[in-house]
Structure formats: structure tokens, C-alpha cells
Design an enzyme around this catalytic site. Sequence first.
Site, PDB file in Angstrom:
ATOM      1  N   MET A  19     120.064  44.156  57.439  1.00 28.49           N
ATOM      2  CA  MET A  19     120.379  45.174  56.426  1.00 28.49           C
ATOM      3  C   MET A  19     120.308  44.812  55.068  1.00 28.49           C
ATOM      4  SD  MET A  19     122.862  47.772  58.928  1.00 28.49           S
ATOM      5  CE  MET A  19     123.689  46.181  59.327  1.00 28.49           C
ATOM      6  N   ALA A  20     119.470  45.465  54.257  1.00 29.54           N
ATOM      7  CA  ALA A  20     119.470  44.782  52.766  1.00 29.54           C
ATOM      8  C   ALA A  20     120.955  45.250  52.148  1.00 29.54           C
ATOM      9  CB  ALA A  20     118.549  45.474  52.009  1.00 29.54           C
ATOM     10  N   CYS A 102     111.379  49.247  57.700  1.00 28.16           N
ATOM     11  CA  CYS A 102     111.876  49.910  56.731  1.00 28.16           C
ATOM     12  C   CYS A 102     111.288  50.954  56.102  1.00 28.16           C
ATOM     13  CB  CYS A 102     112.143  48.682  55.441  1.00 28.16           C
ATOM     14  SG  CYS A 102     113.152  49.581  54.231  1.00 28.16           S
ATOM     15  N   LYS A 141     109.856  43.435  63.526  1.00 30.81           N
ATOM     16  CA  LYS A 141     110.621  44.780  63.560  1.00 30.81           C
ATOM     17  C   LYS A 141     109.696  45.915  63.200  1.00 30.81           C
ATOM     18  CE  LYS A 141     115.287  46.596  62.940  1.00 30.81           C
ATOM     19  NZ  LYS A 141     115.294  47.789  62.189  1.00 30.81           N
ATOM     20  N   HIS A 171     112.931  49.964  66.332  1.00 35.76           N
ATOM     21  CA  HIS A 171     113.770  51.134  65.965  1.00 35.76           C
ATOM     22  C   HIS A 171     113.133  52.264  66.456  1.00 35.76           C
ATOM     23  CE1 HIS A 171     116.870  53.297  63.381  1.00 35.76           C
ATOM     24  NE2 HIS A 171     115.928  54.172  63.609  1.00 35.76           N
ATOM     25  N   ASN A 202     116.643  49.481  69.182  1.00 34.04           N
ATOM     26  CA  ASN A 202     117.397  49.464  68.172  1.00 34.04           C
ATOM     27  C   ASN A 202     117.416  50.843  67.663  1.00 34.04           C
ATOM     28  OD1 ASN A 202     116.791  49.097  64.507  1.00 34.04           O
ATOM     29  ND2 ASN A 202     118.658  48.846  65.498  1.00 34.04           N
ATOM     30  N   GLY A 203     118.513  51.389  67.081  1.00 35.98           N
ATOM     31  CA  GLY A 203     118.884  52.769  66.825  1.00 35.98           C
ATOM     32  C   GLY A 203     119.716  53.480  67.425  1.00 35.98           C
ATOM     33  N   ASP A 204     120.837  53.814  66.355  1.00 36.93           N
ATOM     34  CA  ASP A 204     122.046  54.853  66.771  1.00 36.93           C
ATOM     35  C   ASP A 204     122.886  54.234  68.023  1.00 36.93           C
ATOM     36  OD1 ASP A 204     121.255  56.440  64.876  1.00 36.93           O
ATOM     37  OD2 ASP A 204     120.936  58.111  66.066  1.00 36.93           O
ATOM     38  N   GLY A 226     122.862  47.883  63.973  1.00 37.93           N
ATOM     39  CA  GLY A 226     122.875  47.794  62.436  1.00 37.93           C
ATOM     40  C   GLY A 226     124.437  48.501  61.791  1.00 37.93           C
TER      41      GLY A 226
END
Length: 321
Positions: A19-20, A102, A141, A171, A202-204, A226
Site C-alpha cells: 500500500m503506497a 492499482c 497483482k 483483488h 485479496n479484498g475486504d 491491506g
Amino acid sequence: MAFNIGNFSIEKPVILAPMAGVTDLPFRRLCHQHGAGLVVSEMVTSDVRLWDTNKSRMRLVHDAEVAPRSVQIAGADPIMMAQAARQNVELGAQIIDINMGCPAKKVLNKAAGSALLQNESLVQTILESVVSSVDVPVTLKIRTGWSLDQRNGLTIAKIAEQSGIQALAVHGRTRACKFKGDVEYDTIAKIKQSISIPVFANGDIQNAQQAKQVLDYTKADAVMIGRAAQGRPWIFREVNHYLEHNELLPPPSSDEVKAIVINHVKALHDFYGSYMGTRIARKHVGWYLQTLADTTPFRSQFNRIEDAQEQLDLLNEFFVS
């Protein structure tokens, strides 16, 4: 539940998502200490001409990293991506991760990140270029597609495997969905059935029970977490414990939370220096306060402090009260 990425054996099936502005070295170390099987760096631009900025220099510190050192790169030019991969390996990266997930506008405007999902032949060229340029494993990713009517995640996954990608994080939303709407775990499950390399869902994923449900449903090799780790790095050990014992760990004690927060803030001061460290500490402390359901005016008071020691003193007072 162990799986391999190239020659690296990952023992715990829960991964910190890149995560940026969040997954800097102090945060990666912290999440690893709390049970993340793999931690991935913040996204680094593939344009090496832009590496001579403070932000990029901080993101390119790999020598003090927890192993295996996974560094994410982003870009849309196959030659530049290969060069960025090579230079990161020279700086100590042991796994190169490619960002095609992203949804941020500034990344999409450069036709990078999830914008690449619109161009399958370019995806293949970039992946083959990076894989052939380094002798370390390359991971990818992605999202499930560009938009709801352009869901080509399965096709991209097959291209990735054919191109030599060693693991794939998905994601479960399209680029158009950004972070809204339901996550498509069905698509992740189809991708897992269709390729033989490790797949990360990935996701929630907000808690240990949900992590287990997602792994059971998708048959993925790991979950990638994340935003749920922001202010709650102990989520990794909670997930690991639940997967191993099918019981919930009790939440950390207030004394342990105090130690985690203060040590994290100290690490930020040490890594960035007092000026930047105090400013970056503000957002992390803000996430901890959300986790702690803080309703006091403490956060606005903390955000006005510019002295490193003063920040630590105020945190000590907060946890005593």
C-alpha cells in the site's frame, strides 16, 4: 498451509498487501513480527530517473528488510520495467512484484496499474520482459478486470502463468469498482482452479473468520490483507491462530497495544528522522485510534505536535489515562 514462491517457502498463509504511503519498512517489519508470512513493499515507479527523490530513496531501502524481500514495481514500458526489476535486485530485492491492480488515477494516467488489464498483449510483453531480466521470482497483482463488462482476470492469470510468473494476487474487484461493491470471490476461485501457481485472495478481508471463509471458498493459497492491517497489525497472528486452531485469539491487552504503538512511532522517527517521522506517525496513530474507538480530542492534539519526544510523551499519557 505452506507454499513456495520460487525457492522461497512461505510458512504462513497471510500476506501484507503493498500500500503506497503505508507499507514502509517500519510497518512491514511490524506486520512480519505479528505473523505475516510475506510482506510486500510500497509501489516503486519503474522510471529509474525518478528514483532520486526522498520518497523513492526511502522505498528503495531493501538491505534491512525481512526476508524474503518482495519489492513492487509499477509501469507500462516493458524495457523500463525490466531495468527497474534488475536495479531493485541489485539493491537487495529477492522477489519482484508487478503492480497491475492499482486503481489510483495518477497511476492509471500513466497507463500503468490496472489500466494494463485492457491490453493483454502488452501485459504479456511486460511480464516476459521482467521475468527474463532477473534471476529471482516474479509475482503479479491484478484485479478481476478493467470493468464489470471487461472481466478478463482469468485470461490474464493464464498469461501470467505462461509468462513465468511464480505467484498471483487477485483483488476481487474490477478497476472501475475501485474499493466499492462486493468482492468477487467466485472469480478468484475460478482463477485458482485454472492455474497451478500460488494464488492470493485479496479484498475486504477484515478478520480471522472471514479469512478462513475466503480460503475455504476460493481454495486460494493465502489471503492478502491491506487496509484491515492499518492500526491493527496483530490481525496477522489472529488469522494464523484461527486457521490453525479454529478459535479466536483474545484481543491484545491495553499494555501490549501501548507497546506496539509506541515502538511503531519510535521506529518511524528512527527511519524517517524527526521532521518526517512525526508527520508520518500521525496517520498511523490515527488508524490505531480508530481501532481503539477513541472518542477523545486526543487525535487533533497529537496531530499538532512536531517534536518526536513530545509525541512519545503524549502517547504514554494517553495509555495511562
